[in-house]
Design a protein around this motif. Structure first.
Motif, PDB file in Angstrom:
ATOM      1  N   VAL A  18     -57.694 101.038  33.918  1.00 15.20           N
ATOM      2  CA  VAL A  18     -57.583 101.592  32.572  1.00 15.20           C
ATOM      3  C   VAL A  18     -56.717 100.659  31.735  1.00 15.20           C
ATOM      4  CG1 VAL A  18     -56.803 103.561  31.189  1.00 15.20           C
ATOM      5  CG2 VAL A  18     -57.727 103.950  33.495  1.00 15.20           C
ATOM      6  N   ARG A  19     -57.234 100.312  30.541  1.00  9.40           N
ATOM      7  CA  ARG A  19     -56.462  99.510  29.582  1.00  9.40           C
ATOM      8  C   ARG A  19     -56.167 100.406  28.388  1.00  9.40           C
ATOM      9  NH1 ARG A  19     -58.940  94.067  28.278  1.00  9.40           N
ATOM     10  NH2 ARG A  19     -60.757  95.375  27.952  1.00  9.40           N
ATOM     11  N   LYS A  20     -54.874 100.639  28.130  1.00 11.20           N
ATOM     12  CA  LYS A  20     -54.485 101.496  27.007  1.00 11.20           C
ATOM     13  C   LYS A  20     -53.031 101.222  26.648  1.00 11.20           C
ATOM     14  CE  LYS A  20     -54.346 106.292  25.477  1.00 11.20           C
ATOM     15  NZ  LYS A  20     -54.518 107.716  25.828  1.00 11.20           N
ATOM     16  N   GLY A  21     -52.739 101.221  25.376  1.00  8.86           N
ATOM     17  CA  GLY A  21     -51.361 101.081  24.928  1.00  8.86           C
ATOM     18  C   GLY A  21     -50.704  99.783  25.340  1.00  8.86           C
ATOM     19  N   GLY A  22     -51.451  98.693  25.365  1.00  3.79           N
ATOM     20  CA  GLY A  22     -50.877  97.399  25.713  1.00  3.79           C
ATOM     21  C   GLY A  22     -50.629  97.195  27.193  1.00  3.79           C
ATOM     22  N   LYS A  23     -51.199  98.033  28.036  1.00  5.85           N
ATOM     23  CA  LYS A  23     -51.013  97.925  29.479  1.00  5.85           C
ATOM     24  C   LYS A  23     -52.363  98.103  30.172  1.00  5.85           C
ATOM     25  CE  LYS A  23     -47.363  99.550  31.891  1.00  5.85           C
ATOM     26  NZ  LYS A  23     -46.426 100.530  32.420  1.00  5.85           N
ATOM     27  N   VAL A  24     -52.540  97.374  31.285  1.00  4.57           N
ATOM     28  CA  VAL A  24     -53.716  97.567  32.136  1.00  4.57           C
ATOM     29  C   VAL A  24     -53.205  98.021  33.499  1.00  4.57           C
ATOM     30  CG1 VAL A  24     -55.773  96.552  33.167  1.00  4.57           C
ATOM     31  CG2 VAL A  24     -54.986  95.739  30.945  1.00  4.57           C
ATOM     32  N   VAL A  25     -53.782  99.118  33.983  1.00  4.77           N
ATOM     33  CA  VAL A  25     -53.401  99.695  35.264  1.00  4.77           C
ATOM     34  C   VAL A  25     -54.617  99.684  36.178  1.00  4.77           C
ATOM     35  CG1 VAL A  25     -52.626 101.791  36.429  1.00  4.77           C
ATOM     36  CG2 VAL A  25     -51.633 101.153  34.229  1.00  4.77           C
ATOM     37  N   VAL A  26     -54.429  99.234  37.411  1.00  7.81           N
ATOM     38  CA  VAL A  26     -55.476  99.281  38.434  1.00  7.81           C
ATOM     39  C   VAL A  26     -54.938 100.161  39.561  1.00  7.81           C
ATOM     40  CG1 VAL A  26     -56.924  97.975  40.031  1.00  7.81           C
ATOM     41  CG2 VAL A  26     -56.263  96.957  37.830  1.00  7.81           C
ATOM     42  N   GLY A  52     -50.297  79.827  40.201  1.00 10.63           N
ATOM     43  CA  GLY A  52     -49.753  79.037  39.101  1.00 10.63           C
ATOM     44  C   GLY A  52     -48.800  79.815  38.212  1.00 10.63           C
ATOM     45  N   GLY A  53     -48.215  80.901  38.730  1.00  9.62           N
ATOM     46  CA  GLY A  53     -47.265  81.691  37.951  1.00  9.62           C
ATOM     47  C   GLY A  53     -47.914  82.635  36.949  1.00  9.62           C
ATOM     48  N   HIS A  54     -49.227  82.787  36.998  1.00  9.60           N
ATOM     49  CA  HIS A  54     -49.946  83.687  36.105  1.00  9.60           C
ATOM     50  C   HIS A  54     -50.374  84.924  36.895  1.00  9.60           C
ATOM     51  CE1 HIS A  54     -50.246  80.681  32.913  1.00  9.60           C
ATOM     52  NE2 HIS A  54     -50.474  79.804  33.888  1.00  9.60           N
ATOM     53  N   PRO A  55     -49.706  86.075  36.661  1.00  2.73           N
ATOM     54  CA  PRO A  55     -50.036  87.258  37.468  1.00  2.73           C
ATOM     55  C   PRO A  55     -51.431  87.810  37.175  1.00  2.73           C
ATOM     56  CG  PRO A  55     -48.442  87.815  35.769  1.00  2.73           C
ATOM     57  CD  PRO A  55     -48.636  86.332  35.704  1.00  2.73           C
ATOM     58  N   VAL A  56     -52.116  88.214  38.240  1.00  6.91           N
ATOM     59  CA  VAL A  56     -53.431  88.841  38.174  1.00  6.91           C
ATOM     60  C   VAL A  56     -53.417  89.998  39.161  1.00  6.91           C
ATOM     61  CG1 VAL A  56     -55.906  88.526  38.663  1.00  6.91           C
ATOM     62  CG2 VAL A  56     -54.613  86.703  37.528  1.00  6.91           C
ATOM     63  N   VAL A  57     -53.937  91.142  38.726  1.00  6.84           N
ATOM     64  CA  VAL A  57     -54.070  92.297  39.610  1.00  6.84           C
ATOM     65  C   VAL A  57     -55.537  92.421  39.987  1.00  6.84           C
ATOM     66  CG1 VAL A  57     -53.875  94.804  39.794  1.00  6.84           C
ATOM     67  CG2 VAL A  57     -52.054  93.493  38.691  1.00  6.84           C
ATOM     68  N   CYS A  58     -55.790  92.621  41.288  1.00  7.83           N
ATOM     69  CA  CYS A  58     -57.149  92.725  41.824  1.00  7.83           C
ATOM     70  C   CYS A  58     -57.280  94.007  42.628  1.00  7.83           C
ATOM     71  CB  CYS A  58     -57.436  91.558  42.767  1.00  7.83           C
ATOM     72  SG  CYS A  58     -57.101  89.943  42.099  1.00  7.83           S
ATOM     73  N   GLY A  59     -58.399  94.689  42.431  1.00 11.14           N
ATOM     74  CA  GLY A  59     -58.755  95.839  43.255  1.00 11.14           C
ATOM     75  C   GLY A  59     -60.097  95.548  43.877  1.00 11.14           C
ATOM     76  N   PHE A  60     -60.295  95.951  45.132  1.00  7.89           N
ATOM     77  CA  PHE A  60     -61.557  95.629  45.783  1.00  7.89           C
ATOM     78  C   PHE A  60     -62.141  96.823  46.507  1.00  7.89           C
ATOM     79  CE2 PHE A  60     -58.196  94.448  48.769  1.00  7.89           C
ATOM     80  CZ  PHE A  60     -58.589  95.081  49.939  1.00  7.89           C
ATOM     81  N   GLY A 114     -54.068  91.292  32.379  1.00 17.15           N
ATOM     82  CA  GLY A 114     -53.385  92.022  31.320  1.00 17.15           C
ATOM     83  C   GLY A 114     -54.091  91.884  29.982  1.00 17.15           C
ATOM     84  N   ARG A 115     -54.777  90.781  29.796  1.00 17.93           N
ATOM     85  CA  ARG A 115     -55.552  90.574  28.563  1.00 17.93           C
ATOM     86  C   ARG A 115     -57.016  90.890  28.805  1.00 17.93           C
ATOM     87  NH1 ARG A 115     -52.836  86.134  29.508  1.00 17.93           N
ATOM     88  NH2 ARG A 115     -54.688  84.878  29.786  1.00 17.93           N
ATOM     89  N   GLU A 116     -57.544  90.348  29.880  1.00 20.71           N
ATOM     90  CA  GLU A 116     -58.952  90.561  30.220  1.00 20.71           C
ATOM     91  C   GLU A 116     -59.037  91.530  31.391  1.00 20.71           C
ATOM     92  OE1 GLU A 116     -61.473  86.805  29.462  1.00 20.71           O
ATOM     93  OE2 GLU A 116     -59.608  86.127  30.428  1.00 20.71           O
ATOM     94  N   LEU A 117     -60.101  92.327  31.375  1.00 18.67           N
ATOM     95  CA  LEU A 117     -60.386  93.273  32.449  1.00 18.67           C
ATOM     96  C   LEU A 117     -61.837  93.053  32.833  1.00 18.67           C
ATOM     97  CD1 LEU A 117     -59.743  95.736  34.225  1.00 18.67           C
ATOM     98  CD2 LEU A 117     -60.273  97.177  32.241  1.00 18.67           C
ATOM     99  N   SER A 183     -49.783  97.323  37.682  1.00 13.51           N
ATOM    100  CA  SER A 183     -50.041  97.232  36.246  1.00 13.51           C
ATOM    101  C   SER A 183     -49.546  95.905  35.684  1.00 13.51           C
ATOM    102  CB  SER A 183     -49.369  98.398  35.512  1.00 13.51           C
ATOM    103  OG  SER A 183     -47.962  98.305  35.627  1.00 13.51           O
ATOM    104  N   LEU A 184     -50.116  95.559  34.554  1.00 14.31           N
ATOM    105  CA  LEU A 184     -49.705  94.373  33.808  1.00 14.31           C
ATOM    106  C   LEU A 184     -49.680  94.712  32.327  1.00 14.31           C
ATOM    107  CD1 LEU A 184     -51.912  91.600  35.476  1.00 14.31           C
ATOM    108  CD2 LEU A 184     -49.430  91.811  35.645  1.00 14.31           C
ATOM    109  N   ASP A 185     -48.755  94.129  31.623  1.00 10.87           N
ATOM    110  CA  ASP A 185     -48.744  94.280  30.172  1.00 10.87           C
ATOM    111  C   ASP A 185     -49.786  93.367  29.560  1.00 10.87           C
ATOM    112  OD1 ASP A 185     -46.671  96.139  30.215  1.00 10.87           O
ATOM    113  OD2 ASP A 185     -45.139  94.577  30.165  1.00 10.87           O
ATOM    114  N   GLY A 186     -50.399  93.832  28.486  1.00  8.26           N
ATOM    115  CA  GLY A 186     -51.486  93.094  27.843  1.00  8.26           C
ATOM    116  C   GLY A 186     -51.069  92.089  26.859  1.00  8.26           C
TER     117      GLY A 186
END
Length: 186
Positions: A18-26, A52-60, A114-117, A183-186
């Protein structure tokens, strides 16, 4: 021999994002089932990687070994294209569809920086949800419907994801209430 003959009765997993309010939650459940038997109730199917220091959240969802193979490949793609999730996802989907070994992998991924889902499939798809909500797995349609229904409420992204997972767990026998959330901030 078909996949169903090789892996009879394998089911499991619900992942919702879910992406809402500047946050993405998986969020994802922890149940692993073989036929009508729960093999494990506390599996962790949502993970944070930081190539490379760029956080990414993955669900599988799908075969765990296959999903880990895909996560490793995604991490390699992100190291080659730091901060470019869409490019890395498309490169992974191309490899997944055309590589003799990878094309047999049975899994799906939800990924976000956080930006792309995005949802990545073995059919070569890289999909961005229209309504800032997406879900995969056995209980994915239940969680998706619940999250979409809750989206316009006053609940934040995490509360929506948690409630959607709870609803899916009440309906889908292959989904439990042991939820991992990242979660990540967008």
């Amino acid at each position: 021999m078909s996949k169903d003959e090789r892996f009879p009765g394998w089911h499991g997993t619900t992942i919702v994002a879910v992406r809402k309010g500047g946050k993405v939650v998986v969020a994802g459940d922890g149940q692993v089932s073989l036929g009508q038997t729960v093999i494990k109730g506390g599996a962790r199917k949502v993970r944070r990687i930081e190539p490379g220091g760029h956080p990414v959240v993955c669900g599988f969802a799908g075969s765990t070994a296959d999903a880990f193979t895909l996560l490793e490949r995604l991490e390699t793609k992100l190291e080659a294209a730091p901060g470019q999730l869409a490019r890395a996802a498309v490169d992974l989907a191309k490899d997944w569809r055309t590589d003799k070994y990878l094309r047999n992998l049975e899994a799906m991924l939800i990924v976000t920086d956080g930006r792309e889902l995005l949802v990545i499939t073995g059919a070569g798809d890289v999909l961005e949800p229209e309504h800032d909500v997406t879900a995969i797995g056995s209980g994915g349609n239940y969680a998706l419907a619940a999250a979409r229904a809750l989206y316009d409420s006053d609940l934040d992204a995490e509360a929506i994801a948690r409630r959607a997972m709870a609803i899916a767990a009440e309906i889908c026998v292959y989904t439990n209430g042991n939820v991992t959330v990242e979660s990540l901030d967008g």
